[in-house]
Design a protein around this motif. Structure first.
Motif, PDB file in Angstrom:
ATOM      1  N   GLU A 262      37.864   9.986  34.986  1.00 49.35           N
ATOM      2  CA  GLU A 262      36.943  10.033  33.854  1.00 49.35           C
ATOM      3  C   GLU A 262      36.524  11.472  33.560  1.00 49.35           C
ATOM      4  N   ARG A 304      40.835   9.148  29.036  1.00 48.88           N
ATOM      5  CA  ARG A 304      40.171   9.059  27.743  1.00 48.88           C
ATOM      6  C   ARG A 304      41.051   9.661  26.653  1.00 48.88           C
ATOM      7  N   GLU A 414      42.553   4.093  19.690  1.00 48.35           N
ATOM      8  CA  GLU A 414      41.637   5.199  19.387  1.00 48.35           C
ATOM      9  C   GLU A 414      41.948   5.783  18.011  1.00 48.35           C
TER      10      GLU A 414
END
Length: 457
Positions: A262, A304, A414
């Motif tokens: 992360e 991400r 995304e």
């Protein structure tokens, strides 16, 4: 009387040697051994009470009871994500980063939030006076009565104050400025850093007080001091970014309580660090619609996905040797990509200067960005515009084939949020997609030539 002796410590790995050597026998680094004068006293050589020494007998693994650990939230969603859900009580965390990147600003803001929501926070600074801390706090609009600051470099005195206060969070800024009287060496030396970190480790484990240490970094970007420093702590965080840009990235290198995949993304503004919940929208906000040499790619910052624009400029060289310049992209990968374009696609690039840039000051090292970079270069070479609602993804091999990339569906989802409708992806990934949304158009390609035909047809 104390007996003094000269010992040589490696600044890279912390290895100890009785004589100076040009190369460290442990890690193999050159010119890293520094001399330190150590006085042996009974006080410094007596072993301290270890963590958990009250448990004198070993316990069988099934007999150890697991109690639910209540993590302390920093109220910063980006930081909590990187830490795995919040601060674990009794954890020792190390934060490193370049000078002036915002480490102290970040921890002062975190201290304010924890003081407001949990309890007293002790912020110990060996680099700034209390007046300087007050001036910074006013700029950040921080004024909490439960945020206690102390400007001292004597770690023993700081730990005495922390023991009497029992804070909910202890911040040490920085470990290279701290010293303990038991070690006769300058602050920042290998032995001082190692001993101070060891004392902080025992303190936070015995008192169950989470502690954050700020660490300086070397010219290469590694945390200064012995490598043992990173092994001793529970969490190692790096705060990165270009100081000329506003974006900052917090990434975890080691985390005993969560994932290291992360990342947290921030923007440096006048009031301090601000969370960026949608960095892709910020990075694409000023993208031009009708200019060649621009393409959009999605790269993974940890796990991400972030959409970012890549730009290229291809001009005829004025000298005998063509220039290749890459900002935010690996130069060696760019040179290989140009060779593939020339050999497999027939584009003449040997007499051209090629400049590529990743917008926003981000550093992209993922192979999944090869195809979009190649499309941006050809777009400027042929003065052809890439469709503004198109995203190009794929790793380019030396044979010109386009190879599969990880987390393709996560990347596409995304991009859909920001209104992108057309996707060119590797054929291997196209076969893996289960839910084909009718509102978007996805095409799979096997080679770089096929991708060029689809983009510019």
């Amino acid at each position: 009387m104390a007996k003094a002796k000269s010992v040589f410590f490696c600044q890279n790995c912390g290895a100890e040697s009785s004589k100076w050597m040009g190369r460290c026998p442990q890690c193999g680094e050159w010119n890293t051994l520094v001399e330190e004068i150590i006085k042996e006293t009974k006080h410094s050589r007596t072993p301290s009470r270890g963590v958990g020494s009250q448990t004198t007998k070993p316990t069988a693994l099934p007999d150890i009871e697991i109690s639910s650990i209540a993590r302390v939230s920093t109220t910063f969603g980006e930081i909590d994500r990187v830490l795995g859900g919040g601060i674990v009580p009794g954890a020792l965390m190390l934060l490193g980063g370049d000078p002036g990147i915002g480490k102290s600003t970040l921890l002062l803001q975190v201290s304010q939030k924890v003081a407001d929501t949990v309890g007293t926070v002790l912020y110990a600074s060996g680099e700034e006076s209390q007046l300087q801390l007050k001036l910074r706090a006013e700029r950040l609009h921080i004024n909490s009565e439960r945020l206690q600051v102390i400007a001292d470099t004597d770690l023993d005195h700081i730990l005495e104050q922390a023991d009497a206060m029992t804070p909910s969070l202890l911040v040490i800024d920085s470990i290279q400025t701290m010293y303990t009287g038991d070690i006769d060496a300058a602050p920042g030396s290998v032995s001082q850093v190692r001993e101070c970190t060891s004392r902080l480790l025992r303190f936070c484990k015995e008192r169950n007080i989470p502690t954050v240490i700020i660490g300086h970094v070397t010219k290469e970007g590694n945390i200064a001091g012995p490598r043992m420093l990173e092994h001793m702590v529970d969490v190692v965080l790096y705060f990165e970014g270009e100081r000329s840009y506003q974006f900052r990235i917090l990434r975890s290198i080691k985390n005993r309580f969560g994932s290291t995949s992360e990342t947290g993304i921030f923007a440096m503004v006048e009031e301090g660090l601000q969370e960026l919940s949608n960095p892709s929208a910020s990075l694409l906000a000023e993208r031009s619609d009708e200019e060649s040499g621009s393409a959009v790619m999605i790269y993974l910052e940890g796990v991400r996905p972030i959409l970012v624009e890549v730009q290229s400029l291809v001009v005829t060289t004025a000298f005998g040797m063509p220039r290749r310049t890459a900002i935010g992209y690996d130069l060696n990968r760019l040179i290989v990509l140009l060779a593939v374009l020339e050999k497999r696609c027939g584009f003449t690039l040997g007499n051209k200067d090629v400049y590529v840039n990743v917008i926003g000051g981000l550093k992209v090292n993922e192979p999944a960005c090869d195809l979009s970079m190649a499309v941006a270069i050809v777009s400027n070479l042929k003065n052809r515009i890439v469709p503004t609602d198109m995203v190009i993804l794929g790793e380019v091999g030396l044979t010109g084939n386009v190879r599969s990339i990880p987390r393709i569906e996560q990347r596409i989802n995304e991009a859909k949020k920001l209104g992108f409708k057309k996707f060119i992806i590797p054929e291997g990934n196209y076969k893996q997609i289960k839910d084909n949304d009718s509102s978007i158009k996805i095409r799979g390609v096997k080679s770089i030539q096929e991708a060029m035909q689809l983009v510019f047809s």
